[in-house]
Design a protein around this motif. Structure first.
Motif, PDB file in Angstrom:
ATOM      1  N   ASN A   1      -5.960  12.088  -5.839  1.00  0.00           N
ATOM      2  CA  ASN A   1      -6.503  10.780  -5.496  1.00  0.00           C
ATOM      3  C   ASN A   1      -5.982  10.283  -4.143  1.00  0.00           C
ATOM      4  O   ASN A   1      -5.704   9.095  -3.975  1.00  0.00           O
ATOM      5  CB  ASN A   1      -6.196   9.764  -6.594  1.00  0.00           C
ATOM      6  N   VAL A   2      -5.849  11.203  -3.252  1.00  0.00           N
ATOM      7  CA  VAL A   2      -5.435  10.846  -1.903  1.00  0.00           C
ATOM      8  C   VAL A   2      -6.440  11.442  -0.917  1.00  0.00           C
ATOM      9  O   VAL A   2      -6.871  12.584  -1.072  1.00  0.00           O
ATOM     10  CB  VAL A   2      -4.031  11.388  -1.583  1.00  0.00           C
ATOM     11  N   ILE A   3      -6.812  10.641   0.048  1.00  0.00           N
ATOM     12  CA  ILE A   3      -7.675  11.104   1.128  1.00  0.00           C
ATOM     13  C   ILE A   3      -6.827  11.223   2.390  1.00  0.00           C
ATOM     14  O   ILE A   3      -6.090  10.300   2.725  1.00  0.00           O
ATOM     15  CB  ILE A   3      -8.828  10.112   1.380  1.00  0.00           C
ATOM     16  N   GLY A   4      -6.920  12.343   3.055  1.00  0.00           N
ATOM     17  CA  GLY A   4      -6.201  12.526   4.302  1.00  0.00           C
ATOM     18  C   GLY A   4      -7.066  12.136   5.489  1.00  0.00           C
ATOM     19  O   GLY A   4      -8.254  12.410   5.501  1.00  0.00           O
ATOM     20  N   VAL A   5      -6.457  11.461   6.450  1.00  0.00           N
ATOM     21  CA  VAL A   5      -7.201  11.057   7.647  1.00  0.00           C
ATOM     22  C   VAL A   5      -6.483  11.590   8.878  1.00  0.00           C
ATOM     23  O   VAL A   5      -5.273  11.396   9.027  1.00  0.00           O
ATOM     24  CB  VAL A   5      -7.304   9.524   7.747  1.00  0.00           C
ATOM     25  N   VAL A   6      -7.209  12.289   9.715  1.00  0.00           N
ATOM     26  CA  VAL A   6      -6.633  12.747  10.980  1.00  0.00           C
ATOM     27  C   VAL A   6      -7.412  12.084  12.099  1.00  0.00           C
ATOM     28  O   VAL A   6      -8.631  12.246  12.196  1.00  0.00           O
ATOM     29  CB  VAL A   6      -6.706  14.274  11.118  1.00  0.00           C
ATOM     30  N   ILE A   7      -6.703  11.350  12.901  1.00  0.00           N
ATOM     31  CA  ILE A   7      -7.358  10.484  13.875  1.00  0.00           C
ATOM     32  C   ILE A   7      -6.614  10.622  15.198  1.00  0.00           C
ATOM     33  O   ILE A   7      -5.407  10.844  15.205  1.00  0.00           O
ATOM     34  CB  ILE A   7      -7.328   9.027  13.323  1.00  0.00           C
TER      35      ILE A   7
ATOM     36  N   ALA B   1       2.293   9.252 -10.516  1.00  0.00           N
ATOM     37  CA  ALA B   1       1.082   9.842  -9.931  1.00  0.00           C
ATOM     38  C   ALA B   1       1.306  11.292  -9.536  1.00  0.00           C
ATOM     39  O   ALA B   1       0.360  12.094  -9.528  1.00  0.00           O
ATOM     40  CB  ALA B   1       0.633   9.021  -8.721  1.00  0.00           C
ATOM     41  N   ILE B   2       2.526  11.626  -9.206  1.00  0.00           N
ATOM     42  CA  ILE B   2       2.821  13.006  -8.821  1.00  0.00           C
ATOM     43  C   ILE B   2       2.593  13.948 -10.000  1.00  0.00           C
ATOM     44  O   ILE B   2       1.927  14.981  -9.884  1.00  0.00           O
ATOM     45  CB  ILE B   2       4.283  13.113  -8.346  1.00  0.00           C
ATOM     46  N   ALA B   3       3.146  13.556 -11.149  1.00  0.00           N
ATOM     47  CA  ALA B   3       2.984  14.379 -12.340  1.00  0.00           C
ATOM     48  C   ALA B   3       1.503  14.499 -12.703  1.00  0.00           C
ATOM     49  O   ALA B   3       1.015  15.581 -13.049  1.00  0.00           O
ATOM     50  CB  ALA B   3       3.766  13.780 -13.496  1.00  0.00           C
ATOM     51  N   LEU B   4       0.799  13.395 -12.593  1.00  0.00           N
ATOM     52  CA  LEU B   4      -0.627  13.423 -12.906  1.00  0.00           C
ATOM     53  C   LEU B   4      -1.379  14.322 -11.948  1.00  0.00           C
ATOM     54  O   LEU B   4      -2.275  15.069 -12.345  1.00  0.00           O
ATOM     55  CB  LEU B   4      -1.196  12.002 -12.846  1.00  0.00           C
ATOM     56  N   SER B   5      -1.013  14.220 -10.684  1.00  0.00           N
ATOM     57  CA  SER B   5      -1.691  15.059  -9.684  1.00  0.00           C
ATOM     58  C   SER B   5      -1.520  16.524 -10.029  1.00  0.00           C
ATOM     59  O   SER B   5      -2.454  17.315  -9.946  1.00  0.00           O
ATOM     60  CB  SER B   5      -1.098  14.806  -8.292  1.00  0.00           C
ATOM     61  N   LEU B   6      -0.311  16.865 -10.396  1.00  0.00           N
ATOM     62  CA  LEU B   6      -0.023  18.268 -10.682  1.00  0.00           C
ATOM     63  C   LEU B   6      -0.846  18.737 -11.885  1.00  0.00           C
ATOM     64  O   LEU B   6      -1.464  19.794 -11.867  1.00  0.00           O
ATOM     65  CB  LEU B   6       1.466  18.429 -10.980  1.00  0.00           C
TER      66      LEU B   6
ATOM     67  N   GLY C   1       3.659   3.850  -7.694  1.00  0.00           N
ATOM     68  CA  GLY C   1       3.138   4.853  -8.609  1.00  0.00           C
ATOM     69  C   GLY C   1       3.099   6.220  -7.966  1.00  0.00           C
ATOM     70  O   GLY C   1       3.341   7.240  -8.604  1.00  0.00           O
ATOM     71  N   ALA C   2       2.811   6.247  -6.677  1.00  0.00           N
ATOM     72  CA  ALA C   2       2.784   7.512  -5.942  1.00  0.00           C
ATOM     73  C   ALA C   2       4.199   7.991  -5.645  1.00  0.00           C
ATOM     74  O   ALA C   2       4.385   9.036  -5.040  1.00  0.00           O
ATOM     75  CB  ALA C   2       1.997   7.349  -4.645  1.00  0.00           C
ATOM     76  N   ARG C   3       5.170   7.229  -6.050  1.00  0.00           N
ATOM     77  CA  ARG C   3       6.585   7.581  -5.901  1.00  0.00           C
ATOM     78  C   ARG C   3       6.982   7.842  -4.450  1.00  0.00           C
ATOM     79  O   ARG C   3       7.684   8.807  -4.150  1.00  0.00           O
ATOM     80  CB  ARG C   3       6.930   8.803  -6.760  1.00  0.00           C
ATOM     81  N   VAL C   4       6.515   6.960  -3.569  1.00  0.00           N
ATOM     82  CA  VAL C   4       6.936   7.069  -2.171  1.00  0.00           C
ATOM     83  C   VAL C   4       8.455   6.966  -2.108  1.00  0.00           C
ATOM     84  O   VAL C   4       9.076   6.297  -2.937  1.00  0.00           O
ATOM     85  CB  VAL C   4       6.309   5.953  -1.301  1.00  0.00           C
ATOM     86  N   ASP C   5       9.039   7.628  -1.135  1.00  0.00           N
ATOM     87  CA  ASP C   5      10.494   7.622  -1.019  1.00  0.00           C
ATOM     88  C   ASP C   5      11.016   6.304  -0.456  1.00  0.00           C
ATOM     89  O   ASP C   5      12.186   5.956  -0.638  1.00  0.00           O
ATOM     90  CB  ASP C   5      10.969   8.767  -0.125  1.00  0.00           C
ATOM     91  N   GLY C   6      10.160   5.607   0.257  1.00  0.00           N
ATOM     92  CA  GLY C   6      10.574   4.342   0.834  1.00  0.00           C
ATOM     93  C   GLY C   6       9.349   3.525   1.205  1.00  0.00           C
ATOM     94  O   GLY C   6       8.239   4.061   1.310  1.00  0.00           O
ATOM     95  N   LEU C   7       9.570   2.245   1.405  1.00  0.00           N
ATOM     96  CA  LEU C   7       8.464   1.333   1.617  1.00  0.00           C
ATOM     97  C   LEU C   7       8.726   0.501   2.873  1.00  0.00           C
ATOM     98  O   LEU C   7       9.802  -0.077   3.026  1.00  0.00           O
ATOM     99  CB  LEU C   7       8.375   0.415   0.388  1.00  0.00           C
ATOM    100  N   LEU C   8       7.743   0.457   3.760  1.00  0.00           N
ATOM    101  CA  LEU C   8       7.823  -0.429   4.923  1.00  0.00           C
ATOM    102  C   LEU C   8       6.806  -1.538   4.708  1.00  0.00           C
ATOM    103  O   LEU C   8       5.625  -1.252   4.503  1.00  0.00           O
ATOM    104  CB  LEU C   8       7.503   0.341   6.208  1.00  0.00           C
TER     105      LEU C   8
END
Lengths: 339, 339
Positions: free
Chosen positions: A64-70, A53-58, B117-124
DNA sequence: CAGCCTTTTGCAAACGATTGAAACCCCCTA
DNA sequence: TAGGGGGTTTCAATCGTTTGCAAAAGGCTG
């Protein structure tokens, strides 16, 4: 094999073909021989290939990520909002990145910076209690990232919002108290820099006016943090002052609970002598004694609606519509005001 | 200027220099003339340049993102865990991507796939109530992505975990009931496929044994969903059966509350005739009537510890240690068992 | 003024995937 | 046998950033 996950390159190398062919084979592009396609698909399955997904994003300039600040994830209301956001986002193939500001301006600004750095496609924001400077938000708008506010909206910014009808909710709560015969209603208010709190105060004032009850400023007490102990202290103080009090409208349920504690401690019966209504309909409100009347806010719907709005903005070329979606509240009458 | 955010390229073009130079100037590399550096830094500030985290992720094979898979965000305990994870991650410069499984196996698997797919560095991960097939988790381990379980651990998997001492917590709760004189203690159990529930049941059984109270299987009733209505129904059923009952140990507070409702409805005094203890110390537990004794689980600490563990694994070359960190619980005695 | 050194800068490749254009192979036909 | 045409496949560029190596520019010395 360090990075574990298989790439198109690995598959290409193993089959002695080019990356392009692998890519096209995996996407059912025309012009790939059935033999090759089959070999590629089989190997991809065998190695559990997942597009990076990183390569695709670039490449696509889209994460395809939504940021949430709460402000905080541990508030019941906010956690229901998160749940709504996540459900809607996942349904549309988006992931959600969450940052909590812990009600601090600086952390809010840092979070937004981090999310912008991560190139989120859109931002859902509920500002902290501390926030009054809006530079960090204006940058987002200027750089063209879609942003939608929820619950705590910000005025004068070119962004849509999803809020509940705090004014009407407060009005309903106070009118309900008045109809139950209350004439001296205390308002435990929230901090003035949050619009939701100002709206609730306005609803309180309007309801009094409409029923010809004179407004007395000394009946409005600010409980800045919306915590139980704070409200209990404020309420105790009011009760000791000897003012006539027969109703309380609290800015949130925690404050309402604090008021109840204070009233119970001096032995005044609820709801007979003093009726209490809170705001937000927290999970505990139906469980306490006396159960607390409250204004229910549709948190889950708010989350879904905010996510829906941001996705529309992300997928349309036009600039923000700057719409305000107002969700209805509902008065939940329980023992604390049912007389 | 569509994409809004400024890149190194934009800066390079405007200053008529190469990207390399801009990059080095921004990172205080040696061998850049002060003049150039100054010009670059000024322009970067003017345009509010932020490194593109996506591009960096691709180059460095590291996203600085931790993926979290959690049954539901709206549970108070889980929301405190999220809070702890987020605080710790942010402190170390990581972002958090959250997916909720809504207690469904398929959604859990999809979420893990999306995060991989997002290639997270780690998973909890805290597995869903439905999960018994572990393929999706084994894939993660096989592909070398660090993974840490929290609260609901999975046995026989090469991954560390952070859990609370469910066995001891349950033991403490039941021993407390015994010391208050209870001899016929009902256990409203959780689903058996969750290890935490099995451990709690074991704690219940051991406490009985150690105090020489014979175990009667009919005093153990499974409340699969841990919901109030479910537990109330189960408890009502038990009470109507005419069994001797003087104590209840519930697998969670919601079930405890359900038990209390059932007991109150048939008019048996709490805690005099029947004492009740729950588990988890939900937010509402101190607020209900009678206030519910419970076992407090340190959710926030669990989140921080899980995040700390995954960060250590991410930053070390060695394979997973497969450690189990056990956090202590605490018995909170309230009115429902204080006699 | 040629040669050398230092300082500063640029080139190119890499990360993984996509895609328009070009190239290749094979077969058929003129 | 040269040319054309389908069917397949590869090449090369792109996204934004970093970095080893090469190169250019400038100054100094012999």
């Amino acid at each position: 094999m360090k990075s574990g996950q298989v790439t198109i390159k690995d598959i290409a190398k193993e089959l002695n073909i080019s990356c392009s062919t692998v890519s096209r084979a995996l996407k059912d592009f025309p012009g790939i021989s059935p033999t090759t396609r089959k070999a590629v698909v089989e190997l991809a399955n065998k190695y559990n290939y997942r597009p990076n997904a990183i390569a695709l994003s670039l490449r696509n300039q889209k994460t395809n990520v939504i940021g949430v600040v709460i402000p905080e994830t541990v508030h019941f209301f906010f956690s229901t909002v998160i749940s709504g956001i996540e459900d809607e986002a996942m349904k549309e193939g988006y992931n959600v990145m969450i940052c909590q500001s812990n009600e601090q301006y600086e952390r809010e600004a840092d979070s937004i910076d981090a999310l912008m750095g991560a190139r989120v496609d859109g931002l859902l924001v509920s500002i902290s209690r501390e926030t009054s400077d809006l530079q960090h938000l204006e940058k987002v708008v200027k750089e063209g990232t879609p942003m939608v506010f929820f619950d705590r909206l910000v005025e004068g910014m070119n962004a849509s919002s999803v809020i509940v009808d705090d004014y009407q909710g407060a009005y309903d709560a106070v009118e309900h108290l008045i109809k139950k015969g209350c004439k001296h209603i205390v308002h435990l208010a929230g901090p003035d820099n949050l619009i939701i709190c100002r709206k609730r105060k306005e609803g309180y004032i309007s309801a009094l006016e409409d029923h010809e009850i004179p407004l007395d400023e000394s009946y409005i007490v600010e409980c800045r943090f919306g915590e139980e102990a704070e409200a209990e202290k404020a309420m105790t103080h009011l009760l000791e002052s000897g003012m006539a009090i027969d109703g309380v409208f609290a800015n949130n349920d925690m404050a309402g609970l604090g008021a109840i504690s204070a009233i119970k401690k001096v032995g005044i019966p609820i709801p007979e002598e003093i009726a209490v209504v809170g705001f937000s309909n927290w999970q505990f409100s139906s469980l306490v004694n006396p159960s607390l009347s409250s204004i229910s806010q549709p948190g889950y719907e708010m989350g879904r609606e905010a996510a829906r709005l941001i996705l529309v903005e992300i997928n349309s070329k036009e600039p923000s519509k700057r719409e305000v979606t107002i969700l209805d509240t509902e008065l939940i009458v329980r023992d604390s005001s049912n007389r």
